[in-house]
Design a protein around this motif. Structure first.
Motif, mmCIF file in Angstrom:
data_model
loop_
_atom_site.group_PDB
_atom_site.id
_atom_site.type_symbol
_atom_site.label_atom_id
_atom_site.label_comp_id
_atom_site.label_asym_id
_atom_site.label_seq_id
_atom_site.Cartn_x
_atom_site.Cartn_y
_atom_site.Cartn_z
ATOM 1 N N THR A 84 -3.112 29.893 19.830
ATOM 2 C CA THR A 84 -2.689 30.226 18.459
ATOM 3 C C THR A 84 -2.216 31.022 18.162
ATOM 4 O OG1 THR A 84 -4.654 28.944 17.773
ATOM 5 C CG2 THR A 84 -4.508 30.267 16.599
ATOM 6 N N ALA A 85 -0.712 31.535 17.400
ATOM 7 C CA ALA A 85 0.229 32.961 16.680
ATOM 8 C C ALA A 85 -0.313 32.723 15.393
ATOM 9 C CB ALA A 85 1.159 32.285 16.871
ATOM 10 N N PHE A 86 -0.175 34.306 14.759
ATOM 11 C CA PHE A 86 -0.470 34.716 13.919
ATOM 12 C C PHE A 86 0.722 35.338 12.879
ATOM 13 C CE2 PHE A 86 -4.217 34.370 15.542
ATOM 14 C CZ PHE A 86 -5.097 33.676 14.630
ATOM 15 N N GLY A 87 1.698 35.094 11.856
ATOM 16 C CA GLY A 87 2.289 35.839 11.871
ATOM 17 C C GLY A 87 2.482 35.610 9.752
ATOM 18 N N ARG A 88 3.649 36.524 9.549
ATOM 19 C CA ARG A 88 4.384 37.108 7.653
ATOM 20 C C ARG A 88 5.808 36.086 7.826
ATOM 21 N NH1 ARG A 88 -0.298 39.308 5.543
ATOM 22 N NH2 ARG A 88 -1.979 40.144 6.416
ATOM 23 N N GLY A 89 6.158 35.273 8.508
ATOM 24 C CA GLY A 89 7.024 34.968 7.996
ATOM 25 C C GLY A 89 7.665 33.567 7.402
ATOM 26 N N SER A 90 8.836 33.366 7.639
ATOM 27 C CA SER A 90 9.148 32.007 6.950
ATOM 28 C C SER A 90 8.381 30.244 7.319
ATOM 29 C CB SER A 90 10.492 32.125 7.163
ATOM 30 O OG SER A 90 10.773 31.684 7.721
ATOM 31 N N THR A 91 8.903 29.760 6.131
ATOM 32 C CA THR A 91 7.170 29.164 6.808
ATOM 33 C C THR A 91 7.980 27.834 6.872
ATOM 34 O OG1 THR A 91 6.841 28.265 4.067
ATOM 35 C CG2 THR A 91 5.234 29.401 5.712
ATOM 36 N N GLY A 92 7.963 26.805 7.005
ATOM 37 C CA GLY A 92 8.662 24.559 6.987
ATOM 38 C C GLY A 92 8.526 23.864 7.076
ATOM 39 N N GLN B 63 6.763 36.145 0.300
ATOM 40 C CA GLN B 63 5.554 35.955 0.071
ATOM 41 C C GLN B 63 4.875 37.334 1.032
ATOM 42 O OE1 GLN B 63 4.764 32.051 -0.214
ATOM 43 N NE2 GLN B 63 5.974 31.876 -1.735
ATOM 44 N N LYS B 64 4.509 37.527 2.537
ATOM 45 C CA LYS B 64 4.135 38.065 3.435
ATOM 46 C C LYS B 64 2.413 37.566 3.139
ATOM 47 C CE LYS B 64 6.886 41.263 4.182
ATOM 48 N NZ LYS B 64 7.954 40.689 4.650
ATOM 49 N N THR B 65 2.473 36.310 3.150
ATOM 50 C CA THR B 65 1.130 35.506 3.723
ATOM 51 C C THR B 65 1.038 35.505 5.318
ATOM 52 O OG1 THR B 65 1.383 34.232 1.773
ATOM 53 C CG2 THR B 65 -0.270 33.295 2.888
ATOM 54 N N LEU B 66 -0.200 35.628 5.606
ATOM 55 C CA LEU B 66 -0.891 35.718 6.752
ATOM 56 C C LEU B 66 -0.755 33.894 7.504
ATOM 57 C CD1 LEU B 66 -1.145 36.804 9.737
ATOM 58 C CD2 LEU B 66 -4.223 37.195 9.385
ATOM 59 N N ARG B 67 -0.226 33.430 8.328
ATOM 60 C CA ARG B 67 -0.192 32.525 8.244
ATOM 61 C C ARG B 67 -0.556 32.069 10.351
ATOM 62 N NH1 ARG B 67 4.364 29.921 10.430
ATOM 63 N NH2 ARG B 67 5.641 31.079 10.455
ATOM 64 N N TRP B 68 -0.844 31.117 10.211
ATOM 65 C CA TRP B 68 -1.257 30.522 12.039
ATOM 66 C C TRP B 68 -0.380 29.797 12.253
ATOM 67 C CZ3 TRP B 68 -4.760 26.753 13.791
ATOM 68 C CH2 TRP B 68 -5.744 26.149 12.307
ATOM 69 N N MET B 69 -0.278 28.863 13.235
ATOM 70 C CA MET B 69 -0.012 28.156 13.778
ATOM 71 C C MET B 69 -0.385 27.629 15.285
ATOM 72 S SD MET B 69 2.041 29.266 16.322
ATOM 73 C CE MET B 69 3.457 28.177 16.897
ATOM 74 N N GLN B 70 -0.464 26.677 16.713
ATOM 75 C CA GLN B 70 -0.595 26.029 17.278
ATOM 76 C C GLN B 70 0.323 25.397 18.123
ATOM 77 O OE1 GLN B 70 -4.123 23.781 16.649
ATOM 78 N NE2 GLN B 70 -5.446 25.423 17.483
ATOM 79 N N ASN B 71 0.445 25.755 19.509
ATOM 80 C CA ASN B 71 1.194 25.012 20.198
ATOM 81 C C ASN B 71 0.878 25.511 22.524
ATOM 82 O OD1 ASN B 71 4.311 24.773 21.405
ATOM 83 N ND2 ASN B 71 4.917 25.007 18.983
ATOM 84 N N SER C 15 11.439 33.324 10.290
ATOM 85 C CA SER C 15 12.336 34.526 10.530
ATOM 86 C C SER C 15 11.084 35.965 9.720
ATOM 87 C CB SER C 15 13.365 34.017 9.323
ATOM 88 O OG SER C 15 13.897 35.802 8.792
ATOM 89 N N GLY C 16 11.102 36.328 10.658
ATOM 90 C CA GLY C 16 10.281 37.553 9.818
ATOM 91 C C GLY C 16 8.320 37.872 10.683
ATOM 92 N N ASP C 17 8.298 37.205 12.232
ATOM 93 C CA ASP C 17 7.296 37.010 12.957
ATOM 94 C C ASP C 17 7.140 37.344 13.933
ATOM 95 O OD1 ASP C 17 5.461 34.839 11.460
ATOM 96 O OD2 ASP C 17 6.122 33.428 12.081
ATOM 97 N N SER C 18 8.367 38.237 14.124
ATOM 98 C CA SER C 18 8.869 39.350 15.308
ATOM 99 C C SER C 18 7.545 39.578 15.567
ATOM 100 C CB SER C 18 9.737 39.344 15.663
ATOM 101 O OG SER C 18 11.268 38.337 15.793
ATOM 102 N N GLY C 19 6.984 40.240 16.708
ATOM 103 C CA GLY C 19 5.788 40.846 17.331
ATOM 104 C C GLY C 19 4.522 40.539 16.958
ATOM 105 N N GLY C 20 4.367 38.801 16.712
ATOM 106 C CA GLY C 20 3.177 38.814 15.901
ATOM 107 C C GLY C 20 2.240 37.686 16.906
ATOM 108 N N PRO C 21 1.168 38.161 17.367
ATOM 109 C CA PRO C 21 0.416 37.818 18.439
ATOM 110 C C PRO C 21 0.467 36.336 18.661
ATOM 111 C CG PRO C 21 -1.145 37.751 16.770
ATOM 112 C CD PRO C 21 0.222 37.937 16.140
#
Length: 142
Positions: free
Chosen positions: A22-30, A43-51, A80-86
């Motif tokens: 599970t990963a987290f970031g504040r970058g672009s969405t799609g 928007q700098k909205t914290l979001r998460w995803m899985q892979n 774009s903007g998620d670099s460094g996210g966990p």
């Protein structure tokens, strides 16, 4: 100095391939079909995803953005903007930092590259490759 929160444990094993993260970031969405929507980065909205970590190579972990029939329920890839996210691996009820978003694989002309499409691949820093250095830094600079 933060004293009231216990830091997440670092993943020290080298068996990351095949693990769900599970990963987290504040970058672009799609949406995978149209690619990344750059404006959402602002928007700098914290979001998460899985892979699933499907490739491990030296200092890098890699994931691919799969369509629903092959991907996880909340399948995603960094924007774009998620670099460094966990990237967090859950083992039973315990959480481990297994990686951090780093870079995307690009083929062809960079001018026409569209991030966030199904089939896209990204690479993450592999924490287990740097565990000795990280431990030394923590112990040397408490």
């Amino acid at each position: 100095m933060v004293t009231h929160v216990k830091p997440i444990e670092l993943y020290t094993s080298s068996d990351e391939q095949g693990k769900a993260i599970t990963a987290f970031g504040r970058g672009s969405t799609g949406d995978g079909l149209n690619g990344s929507i750059f404006e959402t980065k602002r928007q700098k909205t914290l979001r998460w995803m899985q892979n699933i970590i499907d490739r491990v190579n030296g200092n890098w972990l890699s994931i691919q953005f799969d369509k629903a029939e092959k991907g996880l329920q909340y399948e995603g890839i960094d924007g774009s903007g998620d670099s460094g996210g966990p990237l967090i691996y859950f083992d039973n009820d315990k959480q481990y930092l297994v990686g951090m978003f780093s870079w995307d694989f690009v083929e062809g002309d960079l001018k026409t590259f569209k991030h966030g499409l199904y089939g896209g691949r990204s690479y993450q820093v592999r924490i287990s490759s740097y565990i000795d250095w990280i431990t030394t830094q923590i112990n040397t600079n408490p």
